[in-house]
Enzyme design. Structure first.
Site, short mmCIF file in Angstrom:
data_model
loop_
_atom_site.label_atom_id
_atom_site.label_comp_id
_atom_site.label_asym_id
_atom_site.label_seq_id
_atom_site.Cartn_x
_atom_site.Cartn_y
_atom_site.Cartn_z
CB THR B 654 -1.14 0.09 1.36
OG1 THR B 654 -0.62 -0.45 2.38
CG2 THR B 654 -1.54 -0.81 1.06
CD GLN B 658 -0.83 6.89 0.80
OE1 GLN B 658 -0.17 6.60 2.56
NE2 GLN B 658 -2.05 7.73 1.41
N GLY B 721 5.34 10.15 7.58
CA GLY B 721 3.62 9.80 6.54
C GLY B 721 3.32 9.87 5.57
N GLY B 723 1.54 9.96 2.55
CA GLY B 723 0.43 10.79 1.43
C GLY B 723 0.82 11.57 0.61
CD GLU B 724 -0.77 16.46 2.20
OE1 GLU B 724 -1.02 17.27 1.93
OE2 GLU B 724 -0.16 15.80 4.41
#
Lengths: 152, 757
Positions: B654, B658, B721, B723-724
């Site tokens: 995953t 992402q 993180g 995600g960005e």
């Protein structure tokens, strides 16, 4: 109309799209509404085995036809999508899978494409032939991998 | 120096652990069979359908609104306007004392005012028995307006920008030394102006709400990135107890920031259900999404760099203008990456902002950083051309040992290794440094690099873990699953902590009845939830150990707690122990539960304390190869590699998706995405997926992603993180590759062929 093998008797106004008939009248919510104008492919279903954008189809045109949505699909692509992570949010996934099934049949039938046409299915062929199905999460690599895995 | 790296699979970590493995997402089967149901897919016997009427002027007042023709359509239940509808309570003023006050997308009290604040603001809602009837009747509503002057043209208004205010988590300016003087004195310098257009999230699921009232109790099916704040906001707006509101959001069909605030559709669905007494579904059309949900701001930016002949920077200047709406939005942290990327002795950063009579802007994947890194990383590349230096070498000569502004330590930073590994993998040495010198048949070939940067943050979450008598471990937290693999990664973490098979872990999420989770935003959710899950599991283990040491006949009676390990589905000390099933049975319990509660105060204290000590961020090195058609100048991206220093990777599968997803969105930003706003009247002129061009299958080559997998010493499990960070730097890497292929610097996104001809 037959939907996923079951006879569905429907009395709808002539302006009701096949997508809205499925989702709102029959509760078949696998086909998704992303744009309602044929641009995203999330609503793709199979009509007598041919992939169509159900948002651009009027339900009344499909009287007597066999409609297959993701709920009626039982295909190795489904597991291949999970194994190859060909999805993230899942909203385009029903359409991607139905579209891929239709696309594989089109390719097998010798239907040409802008990427070159017949012969063995290449990744570039898959990308070209699947370009009507948008994925904003960007799972394109996994989708192509899943389709190639099943096509082999 | 040894470099650890991992391909997407197999992962390199401990084979007895789930963390690090390429585990299939647990929601995969539901999403590939059509079983997963989204917000517009819940049926109620009395369900009615709503559709919006949008204003067609940018600013003014509604002087009259004729609903007679709409009401006359058979099947119309009601037409709600500001004249006919009791107003909601106004949205609260944003305040740090109640963070949920930040969740309002705009300050407009929809249907509670005759004022129009942007072209497209919803001014009426039609509720009807069928979706077709609602949409048709909506087209018959006839408003009349008194129009007022409106400022809608970013290009014309950007000169009126004022310095942006700093916020608690983001500073809008910085000064160190004398950057203008150093720039003037620099033997080598570049001074470039960049522009980036408005962009829209375009999650494939348009925003949808299904609202059902029962007295003062509300059930809302909603795709949201922020369940707890949305719930609190609705309670305030409708004057009902928060406890009576249930928000269900098990699947979110893409968010990217666009579902992080409460926008008109949600409020008006709830209002329409309140007024009509029916269950109401409001599934926005794609066009309505453009008119009611903010997008990414346009920007103009200046980056000026001064350097010595050896490439060492002497001056770094990055200034920006972004825009908000008069009724909401916030300035973006466009220069945020520039604070931390390069060791320049003289730095000047200033973000500016201008208010326009447009729909509020909002967060869209890496707000600020994604467009800011486009400008900064393009300028660094241009400086490399000026110096005749390899762009990676130039970056390495300016790689700071400590934070260039604050002097803090980096909480782990391995950009050097990322570039070294990437250069080797991508075949960077084969790049001919001259512009336009590489060809493949007729195609011009170019290669470019750029740095990715996104801060690593953590918020607060409440988490409950419960061990059931049958051996199932239930993790309960109101998390948001928009495709990131949220539930999957938390299941992996909990399985490892409690020593149970992954199949025995069930994660309950996406429901306001659960302990409140963090918002899904700012790349914070996974780290935040992980900290909660780790703490709750530690607490649960302590409770279970206590039971095991006391339970009659337990082999662990009298064992020291420190010797007890959770593994193999139970608790063990040396060779002795018992399974959880046996333990619960011996203790006569049908379940044992542990709970940790998130605290806003503790979160703020930790954040402010840590900020003084460390700079935490995920970084990466993008490598891009483009082919440019010399006749049409069409740009095709042919190869991509991203190498990330993103801490511990929890799920190799995953995570790869992402990171790739961020890169794909960056390709759109680089080459095709542009929300076109008519400068005369502020109307979005391409509010559709046929005219707003997202990357499609044929635009996206195989994308290689790799990571260094080095834990961050100051993040839970060492994770950052992701995600960005993937989208940051992407547009610059493309622009830099195009510069290499063609000799042309495009500083104005998107890089369409007209800018190269």
């Amino acid at each position: 109309m037959k939907v996923n093998g079951d006879v569905a008797a429907l009395d709808v106004e002539p302006w009701v799209s096949l997508l809205d008939a499925l989702r709102e009248r029959l509760g078949v919510t696998g086909p998704k509404k992303g744009c309602d104008q044929g641009a995203c492919g999330a609503c793709t279903v199979l009509a007598d085995g041919v992939r169509i954008n159900s948002c651009l189809a009027l339900a009344v045109q499909y009287d007597g036809q066999e409609i297959t949505t993701i709920e009626g699909v039982d295909h190795p692509l489904q597991e291949a999508f999970v194994r190859n992570d060909g999805l993230q949010c899942g909203y385009c996934t029903s359409g991607q899978i139905c579209s891929a099934i239709g696309m594989l049949a089109e390719h097998a039938a010798g239907m040409p494409s802008a990427a070159g046409g017949s012969g063995a299915l290449t990744e570039d062929e898959v990308r070209e032939r699947m370009s009507g199905n948008l994925c904003r999460c960007g799972a394109y690599n996994g989708i192509v991998d899943a389709i190639m895995e099943v096509a082999r | 120096m040894s470099i650890k790296y991992a391909e997407a699979e197999p992962a390199t970590t401990d084979a007895t652990k789930y963390v690090g493995r390429a585990v299939d997402r647990i929601d995969g089967p539901a999403k590939t069979t059509g079983e997963a149901r989204f917000a517009a897919e819940y049926s109620y016997p009395d369900l009615a359908y709503a559709a919006l009427v949008h204003a067609t002027i940018p600013r003014g007042r509604i002087t009259a609104i004729d609903t007679a023709a709409a009401r006359a359509v058979r099947g119309v239940i009601d037409v709600l306007t500001h004249e006919s509808t009791p107003a909601m309570k106004p949205p609260p003023k944003p305040s740090v004392l109640d963070l949920s006050s930040m969740v309002a997308g705009t300050s407009v009290n929809y249907l509670g005012t005759d004022e129009v604040h942007w072209n497209g603001q919803p001014i009426a809602v039609v509720v009807a028995e069928t979706p077709e009837t609602a949409r048709y009747a909506a087209s018959l509503v006839r408003p009349a307006y008194q129009e007022l002057p409106a400022a809608t043209d970013f290009e014309a208004e950007k000169h009126h920008a004022v310095p942006q205010k700093s916020s608690l988590i983001s500073e809008a300016s910085a000064n160190k030394g004398d950057a203008p003087a150093a720039l003037a004195a620099a033997p080598y310098a570049v001074d470039l102006t960049f522009s980036t257009p408005p962009q829209s999230h375009n999650a494939i699921e348009p925003h949808a709400s299904t609202a059902v009232w029962d007295g003062d109790r509300l059930t809302l099916h909603e795709g949201t990135q922020n369940i707890p704040w949305t719930r609190r906001h609705l309670a305030l707006r409708f004057g009902v107890p928060e406890k009576g509101i249930r928000i269900l959001s098990p699947y979110v069909g893409g968010g990217f920031g666009g579902k992080g605030s409460v926008w008109a559709g949600t409020l008006l669905a709830v209002l329409a259900a309140r007024v009509t007494g029916r269950a109401v579904r409001l599934a926005l059309t794609r066009e309505s999404v453009y008119h009611t949900v903010g997008g990414r701001t346009a920007s103009t930016q200046r980056v000026a760099l001064g350097a010595e002949a050896d490439g060492r920077l002497t001056a770094l200047i990055h200034t920006s203008v972004s825009r908000t709406g008069r009724t909401g939005g916030s300035g973006e942290q466009i220069t945020a990456g520039s604070r931390h990327l390069y060791a320049a002795p003289n730095i000047h950063l200033q973000q500016n902002v201008v208010q326009l009579d447009l729909l509020a802007n909002t967060f869209m994947r890496a707000p600020g950083e994604s467009i800011g890194t486009f400008a900064m990383e393009s300028a660094v590349d241009e400086l490399a051309w000026k110096l005749g230096m390899d762009p990676i070498e130039l970056r390495m000569r300016n790689e700071p040992e400590r934070d260039p502004l604050g002097g803090q330590e980096f909480s782990g930073r391995r950009l050097r290794e990322a570039y070294a590994l990437g250069a080797e993998r991508f075949g960077w040495h084969a790049r001919d440094p001259r512009a336009g010198a590489m060809r493949d048949g007729k195609w011009l070939v170019g290669m470019g690099v750029a740095t990715a940067y996104h801060p690593s943050l953590q918020m607060m979450a409440s988490v409950t873990v419960r061990l059931e008598a049958a051996g199932t471990l239930v993790v309960r937290c109101g998390l948001h699953e928009m495709g990131m693999g949220t539930a999957t990664v938390q299941a992996q973490i909990a399985a490892d902590e409690m020593g149970v098979p992954l199949e025995q872990v069930r994660v309950e999420y996406g429901d306001s009845d659960l302990p409140p989770g963090p918002q899904a935003g700012g790349s914070m959710q996974t780290a935040t939830a992980a900290a909660g899950v780790l703490a709750a599991c530690a607490k649960l283990k302590r409770t279970l150990t206590g039971l095991a040491r006391r339970a009659p006949g337990s082999p662990l009676r009298g064992t020291r707690p420190a010797d007890v390990q959770a593994r193999d589905g139970g608790l063990y000390a040396g060779g002795r122990g018992l399974t959880y099933k046996e333990l619960l049975s011996a203790a006569g319990r049908d379940h044992v539960e542990a709970e940790v509660k998130g605290s806003t105060l503790a979160f703020m204290a930790k954040f402010l304390r840590e900020r003084r000590k460390w700079v935490k961020a995920a970084t990466g090195a993008h490598f891009c190869e483009v082919r440019v058609d010399p006749d049409t100048m069409e740009v095709r991206v042919s190869r991509w590699l991203g190498v990330f220093d993103a801490g511990t990777i929890i799920n190799a599968r995953t995570a790869a998706s992402q990171l790739r997803g961020g890169i794909v969105m960056g390709l759109g930003m680089a080459l095709s995405e542009h929300t076109l706003i008519d400068p005369r009247n502020g109307r979005v002129v391409n509010p559709s997926l046929s005219e707003y061009h997202l990357p499609v299958h044929a635009d996206v080559p195989h994308i290689d992603v790799e990571w260094l997998n080095e834990p961050d010493p100051n993040m839970p499990l060492g994770l950052r993180g992701i995600g960005e960070v993937g989208i940051t730097g992407v547009a610059a890497a493309v622009a830099n590759a195009v510069r290499h292929a063609t000799g042309k610097r495009v500083a104005d996104l998107p890089i369409t062929l007209d800018k190269l001809l």
